[in-house]
Scaffold this motif. Structure first.
Motif, PDB file in Angstrom:
ATOM      1  N   LEU A  31       0.836  -1.205   0.000  1.00  0.00           N
ATOM      2  CA  LEU A  31       0.000   0.000   0.000  1.00  0.00           C
ATOM      3  C   LEU A  31       0.867   1.250   0.000  1.00  0.00           C
ATOM      4  N   ILE A  32       1.895   1.268   0.813  1.00  0.00           N
ATOM      5  CA  ILE A  32       2.814   2.409   0.859  1.00  0.00           C
ATOM      6  C   ILE A  32       3.548   2.557  -0.469  1.00  0.00           C
ATOM      7  N   ASN A  33       4.013   1.451  -1.030  1.00  0.00           N
ATOM      8  CA  ASN A  33       4.695   1.509  -2.324  1.00  0.00           C
ATOM      9  C   ASN A  33       3.791   2.061  -3.416  1.00  0.00           C
ATOM     10  N   ALA A  34       2.530   1.673  -3.401  1.00  0.00           N
ATOM     11  CA  ALA A  34       1.615   2.073  -4.474  1.00  0.00           C
ATOM     12  C   ALA A  34       1.065   3.480  -4.282  1.00  0.00           C
ATOM     13  N   TRP A  35       0.646   3.818  -3.093  1.00  0.00           N
ATOM     14  CA  TRP A  35      -0.114   5.056  -2.902  1.00  0.00           C
ATOM     15  C   TRP A  35       0.683   6.194  -2.277  1.00  0.00           C
ATOM     16  N   VAL A  36       1.801   5.892  -1.648  1.00  0.00           N
ATOM     17  CA  VAL A  36       2.597   6.956  -1.028  1.00  0.00           C
ATOM     18  C   VAL A  36       3.869   7.213  -1.837  1.00  0.00           C
ATOM     19  N   LEU A  37       4.599   6.153  -2.142  1.00  0.00           N
ATOM     20  CA  LEU A  37       5.873   6.301  -2.850  1.00  0.00           C
ATOM     21  C   LEU A  37       5.738   6.251  -4.372  1.00  0.00           C
ATOM     22  N   PHE A  38       4.581   5.816  -4.855  1.00  0.00           N
ATOM     23  CA  PHE A  38       4.353   5.661  -6.301  1.00  0.00           C
ATOM     24  C   PHE A  38       5.487   4.873  -6.941  1.00  0.00           C
ATOM     25  N   ALA A  39       5.832   3.752  -6.317  1.00  0.00           N
ATOM     26  CA  ALA A  39       6.960   2.926  -6.756  1.00  0.00           C
ATOM     27  C   ALA A  39       6.668   2.274  -8.107  1.00  0.00           C
ATOM     28  N   GLU A  40       7.741   2.052  -8.827  1.00  0.00           N
ATOM     29  CA  GLU A  40       7.627   1.416 -10.130  1.00  0.00           C
ATOM     30  C   GLU A  40       7.158  -0.021  -9.955  1.00  0.00           C
ATOM     31  N   GLY A  41       6.235  -0.440 -10.783  1.00  0.00           N
ATOM     32  CA  GLY A  41       5.687  -1.782 -10.707  1.00  0.00           C
ATOM     33  C   GLY A  41       4.409  -1.859  -9.884  1.00  0.00           C
ATOM     34  N   PHE A  42       4.032  -0.789  -9.235  1.00  0.00           N
ATOM     35  CA  PHE A  42       2.825  -0.771  -8.411  1.00  0.00           C
ATOM     36  C   PHE A  42       1.744   0.134  -8.992  1.00  0.00           C
ATOM     37  N   GLU A  43       1.874   0.488 -10.269  1.00  0.00           N
ATOM     38  CA  GLU A  43       0.906   1.391 -10.885  1.00  0.00           C
ATOM     39  C   GLU A  43      -0.488   0.777 -10.939  1.00  0.00           C
ATOM     40  N   GLN A  44      -0.563  -0.522 -11.185  1.00  0.00           N
ATOM     41  CA  GLN A  44      -1.855  -1.202 -11.322  1.00  0.00           C
ATOM     42  C   GLN A  44      -2.291  -1.906 -10.030  1.00  0.00           C
ATOM     43  N   TRP A  45      -1.545  -1.724  -8.940  1.00  0.00           N
ATOM     44  CA  TRP A  45      -1.836  -2.413  -7.690  1.00  0.00           C
ATOM     45  C   TRP A  45      -3.143  -1.900  -7.094  1.00  0.00           C
ATOM     46  N   THR A  46      -3.954  -2.820  -6.588  1.00  0.00           N
ATOM     47  CA  THR A  46      -5.163  -2.470  -5.836  1.00  0.00           C
ATOM     48  C   THR A  46      -5.115  -3.219  -4.507  1.00  0.00           C
ATOM     49  N   PRO A  47      -5.832  -2.755  -3.497  1.00  0.00           N
ATOM     50  CA  PRO A  47      -5.826  -3.475  -2.216  1.00  0.00           C
ATOM     51  C   PRO A  47      -6.286  -4.929  -2.323  1.00  0.00           C
ATOM     52  N   LEU A  48      -7.130  -5.242  -3.291  1.00  0.00           N
ATOM     53  CA  LEU A  48      -7.576  -6.628  -3.461  1.00  0.00           C
ATOM     54  C   LEU A  48      -6.449  -7.556  -3.892  1.00  0.00           C
ATOM     55  N   ASP A  49      -5.386  -7.006  -4.462  1.00  0.00           N
ATOM     56  CA  ASP A  49      -4.256  -7.839  -4.882  1.00  0.00           C
ATOM     57  C   ASP A  49      -3.588  -8.537  -3.702  1.00  0.00           C
ATOM     58  N   ASP A  50      -3.619  -7.938  -2.534  1.00  0.00           N
ATOM     59  CA  ASP A  50      -2.966  -8.519  -1.354  1.00  0.00           C
ATOM     60  C   ASP A  50      -3.959  -8.996  -0.301  1.00  0.00           C
ATOM     61  N   PHE A  51      -5.230  -9.034  -0.621  1.00  0.00           N
ATOM     62  CA  PHE A  51      -6.242  -9.487   0.333  1.00  0.00           C
ATOM     63  C   PHE A  51      -6.364 -10.997   0.204  1.00  0.00           C
ATOM     64  N   LYS A  52      -5.557 -11.715   0.964  1.00  0.00           N
ATOM     65  CA  LYS A  52      -5.415 -13.167   0.838  1.00  0.00           C
ATOM     66  C   LYS A  52      -6.058 -13.879   2.028  1.00  0.00           C
ATOM     67  N   PRO A  53      -6.309 -15.187   1.891  1.00  0.00           N
ATOM     68  CA  PRO A  53      -6.989 -15.919   2.969  1.00  0.00           C
ATOM     69  C   PRO A  53      -6.318 -15.811   4.330  1.00  0.00           C
ATOM     70  N   ALA A  54      -5.001 -15.845   4.386  1.00  0.00           N
ATOM     71  CA  ALA A  54      -4.328 -15.750   5.689  1.00  0.00           C
ATOM     72  C   ALA A  54      -4.632 -14.408   6.353  1.00  0.00           C
TER      73      ALA A  54
END
Length: 146
Positions: free
Chosen positions: A101-124
């Motif tokens: 989340l920090i990489n995508a929305w705060v740092l605007f890191a490369e490779g996280f342009e298309q990242w959404t919170p659902l990408d990391d919402f996993k069963p664990a």
């Protein structure tokens, strides 16, 4: 079996089944035995190691259910260990979620342009959150002197 152990036995059975099913689905998708689009990749991503971890945690819960069915007080220990494992692995996934989340929305890191919170919402993560809620409600049941 007293009433509080009965409720805890139902909880361990329910969470054990949820963890084992989630883990098996993740493992089968990770091993390419199920297509990636079998169930939404956001809910059950194809992760071999993550799925095996879920199966192990589910097995701890289910063994606790087995101990409760024998009217053994050891079932409470397995329920407690299952909750601790759930919270620990949920915390690891939460930290990964937060970092992405920090990489995508705060740092605007490369490779996280298309990242959404659902990408990391996993069963664990969501099963770990469920365990936190259950522990918060039942933490008085888990006393060391019992």
């Amino acid at each position: 079996m007293e009433n509080k152990n009965k409720n805890l036995a139902y909880f361990t059975l329910l969470l054990g089944i949820m963890y084992v099913i989630s883990g098996i689905l993740q493992t089968l998708k990770g091993a390419k035995l199920l297509p990636d689009d079998f169930i939404s990749a956001n809910l059950f991503p194809p992760e071999l190691a993550g799925g095996l971890v879920l199966v192990v945690v589910g097995a701890v819960y289910l063994y606790g259910t087995l101990e409760f069915s024998k009217s053994s007080h050891e079932g409470r220990a397995y329920a407690y260990v299952g909750i601790v494992l759930s919270i620990l692995f949920g915390a690891v996934y939460f930290l990964t979620f937060t970092a992405d989340l920090i990489n995508a929305w705060v740092l605007f890191a490369e490779g996280f342009e298309q990242w959404t919170p659902l990408d990391d919402f996993k069963p664990a993560l969501y099963l770990g959150l469920l365990s936190v809620v259950v522990y918060a409600g039942w933490k008085k049941e888990f006393m060391l002197q019992d």
